[in-house]
Scaffold this active site. Structure first.
Site, PDB file in Angstrom:
ATOM      1  N   PHE A 158     -21.639  20.704 114.841  1.00  8.43           N
ATOM      2  CA  PHE A 158     -21.524  19.695 113.229  1.00  8.43           C
ATOM      3  C   PHE A 158     -22.398  18.820 113.184  1.00  8.43           C
ATOM      4  O   PHE A 158     -22.520  18.030 111.871  1.00  8.43           O
ATOM      5  CB  PHE A 158     -20.772  19.591 112.927  1.00  8.43           C
TER       6      PHE A 158
ATOM      7  N   THR B 293     -25.439  15.277 115.429  1.00  9.15           N
ATOM      8  CA  THR B 293     -25.659  14.076 116.255  1.00  9.15           C
ATOM      9  C   THR B 293     -24.580  12.746 115.834  1.00  9.15           C
ATOM     10  O   THR B 293     -24.505  11.963 115.011  1.00  9.15           O
ATOM     11  CB  THR B 293     -27.036  13.779 116.209  1.00  9.15           C
TER      12      THR B 293
ATOM     13  N   LYS C  31     -21.815   9.370 113.610  1.00 16.98           N
ATOM     14  CA  LYS C  31     -22.301  10.760 113.345  1.00 16.98           C
ATOM     15  C   LYS C  31     -22.206  11.555 112.497  1.00 16.98           C
ATOM     16  O   LYS C  31     -22.104  11.607 110.868  1.00 16.98           O
ATOM     17  CB  LYS C  31     -20.735  11.075 114.057  1.00 16.98           C
TER      18      LYS C  31
ATOM     19  N   ASP D 115     -10.741  23.715 118.211  1.00 19.37           N
ATOM     20  CA  ASP D 115     -11.612  23.351 119.106  1.00 19.37           C
ATOM     21  C   ASP D 115     -11.465  22.075 120.336  1.00 19.37           C
ATOM     22  O   ASP D 115     -12.456  21.385 120.790  1.00 19.37           O
ATOM     23  CB  ASP D 115     -12.721  23.237 118.328  1.00 19.37           C
TER      24      ASP D 115
END
Length: 469
Positions: free
Chosen positions: A131, A133, A148, A244
């Protein structure tokens, strides 16, 4: 002849006749014309130049005005769109600007200008995820932050941004990466996290440039992650599933204390509500770590995280990729996992001479239990933690004796309570993220929310070969 006496007046002098006008010759006309013509032309050019300049200036001002109007309209449309999306998908989610009014001085809104400067125009990339970098940023106050930048793709990006702020702003645990702030610039979204100087667990397991982790460090990381999952599953309201769990989402600080990151996929557990879309809308996660039962049923439970945790443990033992040549790590190691005499063949060559056999047997048993095909056959994270505690050397004999003699009441440091729980002498306690305040370089006390020593009642039946509680 008669003579007239006296003087007689002299006759008037004849008037000089005016000299006739002499007509200008053609040559004289030709000589006078250029000066008048040049003056006239210069006057016309001046008027024309002034007119052009005024016209150009007016056009430029008109263009600037139109651009400003369009820009403002676009910003208003973006703001309205974001508000509509937020209210549509997150009806009880607080507006972003209200986060600045919170009690935590650590959480704030960062400006785009200082973020761009801190990341050297976004050139300090330290990671890339599903979602966005991640960049390393150093701000003028000396703070080091991981920035982020969310992918500017569609509605999904804005949804993920709102979800992550909603979750992280209210989650506080020493093994969860803390959110320090956010930044919004037109369609761009940024989340600011605490900076983890030792990077991700994935880098240390698979990068040849990193020093291999010791056996003790791997076990400590395993317990840190288990503590974070226990907090999400049992002590959040409503309980959460991360969905995740993988090595790239496990970050390590300067003391190799592990923290779980990236809540972009987090969901409320079944029966909970946290302004997220239903948990069964789609299949999302990372191949190799995903619960096979979840893939089939599309029903998310905490046991899906338990499966991913089992895969993570196996990855830490072997330092192998979770998917290689199209085969998952769980499948490719089934024979070795089932054979007690071949367990050492699972180990990363870097730690084959420094592992503890009893701990290895316990960890392999946990891997087998966590990766059962059916979710109901898997343990809870409480049970996993208890197994890890009992498999290791005691931190301090005096502490064990004190726990056995009386209930342990945590003080103002938020260590929590061990009420009515007896630690068996035959089952020594392991120093984990919850007990590291006694035997670790990290002085941070355990989260007030985590009570890892308590066992879940009505636990699922253990498969064969699992260590008995």
């Amino acid at each position: 002849m008669m003579l007239v006496s006296g003087s007689s007046p002299s006759p008037p002098a004849p008037k000089a006749s005016p000299s006739p006008l002499v007509a200008a010759t053609p040559n004289q006309l030709v000589l006078g014309a250029p000066s008048n013509q040049k003056h006239h032309e210069h006057h016309l050019m001046s008027i024309l130049g002034i007119g052009i300049a005024v016209t150009v200036a007016a056009i430029m001002m008109l263009i600037v005005l139109v651009v400003l109007i369009c820009k403002k309209s676009r910003e208003l449309e973006d703001s309205e769109s974001m508000n509509k999306n937020s209210s549509k998908h997150f009806p009880i989610c607080r507006p972003v600007h209200k986060f600045q009014e919170g009690t935590s001085s650590m959480f704030r809104k960062y400006s785009y200008k200082e973020t761009k400067r801190g990341t050297y125009d976004f050139s300090t990339v330290i990671g890339r995820g599903g979602f966005g970098t991640v960049y390393k940023a150093q701000y003028t106050d000396g703070s080091m932050i991981a920035v982020k930048k969310m992918n500017r793709v569609s509605e999904q990006g804005e949804d993920e941004f709102c979800r992550e702020i909603e979750l992280l702003a209210r989650l506080h645990h020493r093994h969860l990466v803390s959110l320090r702030g956010f930044c919004i610039k037109k369609r761009e979204r940024f989340l600011m996290y605490e900076y983890m100087s030792n990077g991700s667990l994935k880098d240390h397991l698979h990068s040849p440039r990193k020093t291999p982790l010791s056996w003790e460090t791997r076990i400590q990381i395993a317990i840190d992650v288990a503590n974070a999952l226990e907090y999400l599953h049992f002590y959040c309201d409503p309980p959460l599933c991360h969905r995740d769990i993988k090595s790239s989402n496990i970050l390590l600080d300067e003391n190799f204390v592990a923290k779980v990151a990236d809540f972009g996929l987090a969901h409320a557990s079944k029966g909970g509500s946290i302004c997220l879309e239903p948990a069964n809308t789609d299949i999302r996660g990372t191949p190799g770590y995903m619960d096979p039962e979840y893939v089939v049923t599309q029903e998310l439970t905490d046991k899906s995280d338990v499966y991913s945790y089992g895969v993570l443990l196996l990855e830490m033992l072997t330092a192998r990729r979770v998917v290689q040549d199209g085969v998952s790590l769980v499948e490719s190691t089934q024979i070795l996992l089932a054979s007690e005499s071949r367990l050492t063949e699972l180990l990363d060559p870097h730690i084959k001479d420094s592992f503890d056999l009893d701990q290895l047997q316990t960890v392999v048993s946990i891997v087998r239990w966590c990766t059962q095909r059916e979710g109901r056959a898997r343990p809870s994270m409480k049970q996993v933690l208890q197994l890890l505690y009992e498999s290791s050397d005691p931190m301090q004999s005096g502490f064990i004796q004190a726990v056995e003699d009386e209930d342990y009441e945590g003080g103002s440091d938020g260590r929590g309570r061990l009420s009515g729980v007896k630690i068996p002498r035959s089952g020594p306690l392991f120093h984990s993220g919850d007990g590291r305040y006694l035997a670790s370089s990290s002085s941070t006390s355990r989260s007030y929310c985590s009570r890892s020593f308590l066992l879940e009642t009505g636990s699922p039946r253990s498969p064969q070969n699992i260590l008995s509680l």
